[in-house]
Each structure stands twice: as C-alpha cells, then as structure tokens.
Design an enzyme around this catalytic site. Structure first.
Site, PDB file in Angstrom:
ATOM      1  N   GLU A 250     -21.447  -5.902  18.571  1.00 41.04           N
ATOM      2  CA  GLU A 250     -20.267  -5.740  18.761  1.00 41.04           C
ATOM      3  C   GLU A 250     -19.800  -4.671  17.960  1.00 41.04           C
ATOM      4  O   GLU A 250     -20.020  -5.307  16.583  1.00 41.04           O
ATOM      5  CB  GLU A 250     -19.195  -6.562  19.366  1.00 41.04           C
ATOM      6  CG  GLU A 250     -18.212  -5.983  20.127  1.00 41.04           C
ATOM      7  CD  GLU A 250     -16.807  -5.184  19.391  1.00 41.04           C
ATOM      8  OE1 GLU A 250     -17.544  -3.755  19.092  1.00 41.04           O
ATOM      9  OE2 GLU A 250     -15.856  -5.856  18.583  1.00 41.04           O
ATOM     10  N   CYS A 284     -12.058  -1.857  16.483  1.00 38.12           N
ATOM     11  CA  CYS A 284     -13.519  -1.339  16.543  1.00 38.12           C
ATOM     12  C   CYS A 284     -12.734  -0.388  18.353  1.00 38.12           C
ATOM     13  O   CYS A 284     -13.475   0.372  18.459  1.00 38.12           O
ATOM     14  CB  CYS A 284     -14.148  -2.387  17.408  1.00 38.12           C
ATOM     15  SG  CYS A 284     -14.569  -3.465  16.484  1.00 38.12           S
TER      16      CYS A 284
HETATM   17  C1  UN1 Z   1     -11.678  -5.416  17.081  1.00 40.05           C
HETATM   18  O1  UN1 Z   1     -11.417  -4.378  16.881  1.00 40.05           O
HETATM   19  O2  UN1 Z   1     -13.069  -5.848  17.031  1.00 40.05           O
HETATM   20  O3  UN1 Z   1      -7.610  -5.002  21.918  1.00 40.05           O
HETATM   21  C2  UN1 Z   1     -11.450  -6.483  18.047  1.00 40.05           C
HETATM   22  C3  UN1 Z   1      -7.883  -5.588  20.715  1.00 40.05           C
HETATM   23  C4  UN1 Z   1      -7.681  -6.688  19.624  1.00 40.05           C
HETATM   24  C5  UN1 Z   1      -9.165  -7.018  19.325  1.00 40.05           C
HETATM   25  C6  UN1 Z   1     -10.235  -5.508  18.162  1.00 40.05           C
HETATM   26  N1  UN1 Z   1      -7.749  -7.935  20.994  1.00 40.05           N
HETATM   27  O4  UN1 Z   1      -7.707  -4.445  20.147  1.00 40.05           O
END
Ligand code: UN1
Length: 497
Positions: A250, A284
């Site tokens: 990921e 992310c």
């Molecule tokens: C991430 O940034 O790797 O959807 C995870 C979201 C969070 C998870 C982010 N529940 O922004």
C-alpha cells in the site's frame, strides 16, 4: 534520562543484539525526548522468526472463533486505554488529539471486525460434477507474516494488517516505523494482555534498511505486508518476487478533490481543508490536488485562502490546534523542495510556503499549509507525491476534463467529487481511476470494514480492511470427498449414466 524500551522476542522483553538504540522525539518539540528504542539487527530478526515459527505451530491449531475472542479483548483494552494511547501517539507523531483518537478508534473497529470474522472465515461448498462426491474449499493459515508499517497511522495500519493475520491463524513479526515505536510498543503490550500466546507476536524495532530488510529477506517469512513509499515498495517487491512471497503493498497517492460549478461550495470547502491539511497532509489518502471548474474557481480560492490562513498550527495536544508538525526534518526539507519546484514551474503561491521557526514553533518541524494555483497538469508539482501540507489547484472547463486530470497520474488511491448532479456523480464513480471514490466527501476517511487500497502504482492489487484482507492472510484449500465407492474420472465420466 529518557526511558529505554525493548524488543519483544521469544516471549520476553529483550535488549537488541546490537546494543544500539535510537531516540524517539516529539516532532512538535524536539527537546522532548520520549525514549530510546532498539536499533535491531539481523540476529534479532533471526530469533524473532524462529520464535514466531514455534508460535505459529501452536496458534494455527486454536479454533478461529477462540482466536477471534482474543481480538475482542484487544478491542476492549484499546477502548479502555483510548485517551492515554491517543495522547502518547500525538506526542510521538504530532497530529492533533482528535485525529489520534480516531486512529485508535480505527484499531478498535478493526479488532471487533476481526473478532466476528473468527466465526465466519467462509469457504464454499459447491456441487461436484460427479455423483456421490462432495467438493468444498476452506481457509488455512499460511505461516509467519512480516508486518512493516509507516508513521502516519501508528495504530490503525498495524491493526489492519496484524488482526486479520492473527484471526486467520498466522504469527506476526512486527516492525513499526522508527518514528512511532511507542505506539507499537503499547499495541503489543495490549495484545499480550488480551491473551495472545507470547510467541505469536514479535516486536522488532529498528530501521527499514536493516531490521525491515532482514524480515523481507527471511526465507521463513512467506507473507509480507508493507505500507510506505512507492520507491521502497518496489525494492520490497523485487525481493518478494524473487522469493515467491505473498506481498501486500500500500503505497503512494496523488489524490484529487474535484469541485464542479453546481456543488455545495461550503461543503466542498470544509472537505478540502480536512482532506488536504488533516494529518498535515501526511496521509496516503490526503488531498494533494484540487480540481476546480472554471465558474467557481476564483471565488472558491478566495474563500479557501482566507480559511487556510486562520488554521492554527502547533502541538497537537493543545486545544485549538488544527494542524500539527511534520514528522521530521527530512519531511520538511522535501516539502520545501517541492515549494521551490512549484515556483520554478510557474505555479502561483497563494498561501503558506514557509517553515515556522519562532516562538512555540521554534523546536518543531512546522510548515505552513500551502496552496498553489495555476498548477499545470503533468507538471512535477501536480504529479509527484509530497506527503505534506501542499495543495495544488488545477482549473478545468468541465467534468470530463476534471476526470481526465484526476486519472492522468501514476497513482490511484482515492478521489472525491463534489456535485449535486446525480448523473455526473455516477459517471464519476465509474470513470475515476481509484480504489476509492467519495461523492460529496473528502478523499480521506475510509472506514475499517470496507476494502482499502488503490489501483496503478498505489498498490499491487490487494486490499486491506473489510472482508478482502482475509483472503490475503489465508491460503485456500480445496477438498474433494468421493463416497461413490468406485473410480470416477473428472471431465471424463461426468455424463456417464
Ligand atoms: C493512510 O493514509 O495510509 O482513509 C491510511 C483514511 C484513513 C486511513 C489512511 N482511515 O484517511
């Protein structure tokens, strides 16, 4: 003297073989030292894997519903310690308390989902093409899983990986990011207190290039789950490919929020502030591009800049803080470099753009929420992941151009579309090339019980969360039982009387 922490290997808290440690500091105030954590080496990983292999032999025989019960207790303990964990997480990672509470909650949700999944782990029973023959599939554990996690969700992401792995009957060797070892330590404490047999979980602190790489390369670790940069993910992928390991990646994102002329602009404004500057842009899923339709562009930017200038930056434990620091100086230097790149490419800096270095910000890695307008599609600012509080605005003529701009990047995690037009909304859901699309909600905020992941260079086809991750952490076994008492030949005797 700050506290010295240990690894958890072979069922006990132990010092690293290297006798070497690193400092964990508060990114909002580097004079605040949280503790010293092991800089583990190859030998520590070796011992952890040997112990986890023994743990696996024991744990795989525990009925899945009982494995689930352990995870339920993990959820209960996390819920009881939520405030304490959120506070220590903000101290080592920087994001405001409301966000670290959310991060712990995501771990709790994941635990309760895993607990129930222990009573499902569905296989299939299907008809055989032959008479008096039974055909079915079920899920088997795989072995020792190497879990390598990033700093931005110190609780949620390790739980996304480890809880399903454990319910499926695997053992875990866990290496949390070196910026957030304290949350990792507490998570393992909680798992042990909940009754997880000690050798089923191993905690190995240290750096990616040494401890992380040793886990990835270890022949007795058949499963690797990694969240981090696309660049590191490629290196992990090369090794796993050569060794035929099962790998879940990921990685990066360059997520866009699209706002069309007919959208509820107040709603879209709240969405982009949260999506772009929540977690200081270090998700992310963060909104790093804002694609605005021409008719509302100028007015939207005016209001957005005004709102951004009123955001309060500071220690995430202080009430009133909207945005915390970046995780470390390298992250801040990267953001600064991209501000320079944006200016060099002719984008217009309309908010932020500088580090904060005085007063309450003097000892932290603070950088102002930053907005560039007139960002050209395909420019570096528009294409590359920055992982910081930098928003690039692109102006488009219509929805089709917005979709094309959204799709024209190498990443594909999340996208967001603000419109009141139901036809355009459904067209967007179909055409936006992402693993997740939000309609009238920001690019962040995925829920723990739905599959999470992205297309293109964001991942390698797997999903975390929801029901899909259970397939990643288990092997499908098919069993045929022939009770006809005679040899029946598949594909040959099918239609024989
Ligand atoms: C991430 O940034 O790797 O959807 C995870 C979201 C969070 C998870 C982010 N529940 O922004």
């Amino acid at each position: 003297m700050s506290k010295v922490f240990r690894n958890f290997i072979g069922g006990e808290w132990v010092e690293p073989s290297t006798n070497d440690y690193f400092d964990n500091v508060n990114p909002a105030d580097t004079s605040d030292k949280i503790g010293r954590f092991p800089k583990s080496g190859e030998e520590d990983v070796e011992r952890a894997v040997a112990s986890a292999t023994r743990g696996f032999e024991q744990w795989k025989r525990v009925p899945a519903p009982l494995r689930g019960d352990v995870l339920r207790r993990v959820g209960d303990l996390l819920a009881a310690r939520k405030e304490e964990i959120a506070t220590l997480m903000t101290r080592e990672m920087g994001k405001p308390l409301a966000e670290t509470r959310g991060d712990v909650q995501e771990g709790i949700d994941t635990a309760y989902y895993a607990a129930v999944e222990g009573r499902r782990l569905f296989g299939h029973t299907v008809p055989s093409e032959l008479r008096s023959k039974w055909a079915m599939s079920y899920r088997r554990p795989i072995g020792v899983c190497g879990i390598i996690t990033p700093f931005n969700f110190p609780m949620a992401i390790p739980t996304w990986k480890m809880f399903p792995a454990l319910v499926c009957g695997n053992a875990c060797v866990f290496k949390p990011a070196e910026d957030v070892p304290h949350t990792g330590h507490v998570l393992v404490e909680v798992m042990l207190e909940a009754g997880l047999p000690p050798e089923v979980i191993q905690l190995v602190h240290g750096e990616g290039e040494t401890a992380g790489a040793a886990i990835v390369r270890h022949p007795q670790v058949p499963v690797i789950s990694f969240t981090g940069s696309t660049e590191t993910g490629s290196k992990v992928g090369e090794i796993c490919g050569r060794m035929h390991k099962r790998l879940s990646l990921e990685m990066g994102g360059k997520n866009a929020q699209i706002v069309l002329d007919d959208a509820d602009l107040e709603l879209a404004l709240d969405g982009v502030l949260w999506g772009a500057f929540g977690t200081t842009g270090q998700r992310c899923t963060a909104t790093s591009r804002l694609i605005l339709q021409r008719g509302i562009h100028d007015e939207f930017i005016r209001t957005l800049v005004d709102r951004v200038e009123r955001l309060t930056m500071g220690d995430g434990r202080q009430p009133g803080t909207d945005v915390g620091p970046l995780i470390h100086e390298d992250a801040r230097l990267k953001v600064e470099r991209y501000v320079g790149i944006g200016q060099g490419e002719g984008a217009e800096l309309v908010a932020g753009g500088s580090r904060l270095t005085s007063g309450a910000h003097a000892n932290g890695f603070f950088f102002e929420p930053t907005i560039f307008t007139r960002v050209a599609p395909m420019s570096r600012l528009e294409q590359e992941e920055i992982f910081g509080p930098v928003l690039s605005v692109i102006e488009v003529a219509d929805a089709d151009e917005a979709f094309a701009v959204n799709n024209d990047v190498k990443y594909g995690l999340s996208s967001s579309l603000y419109t009141r037009n139901v036809e355009v909304a459904f067209r967007g859901m179909a055409e936006l090339d992402n693993g997740i699309t939000y309609v009238n909600a920001p690019t962040i905020g995925a829920e723990a019980h739905l599959p999470f992941g992205g297309v293109k260079q964001t991942g390698n086809g797997h999903r975390e969360g929801g029901w899909e991750v259970y397939e990643f952490y288990s092997e499908t076994k098919v069993c045929y039982v022939d009770y006809s008492g005679s040899l029946q030949r598949a594909q040959i005797d099918t239609y024989a009387g």
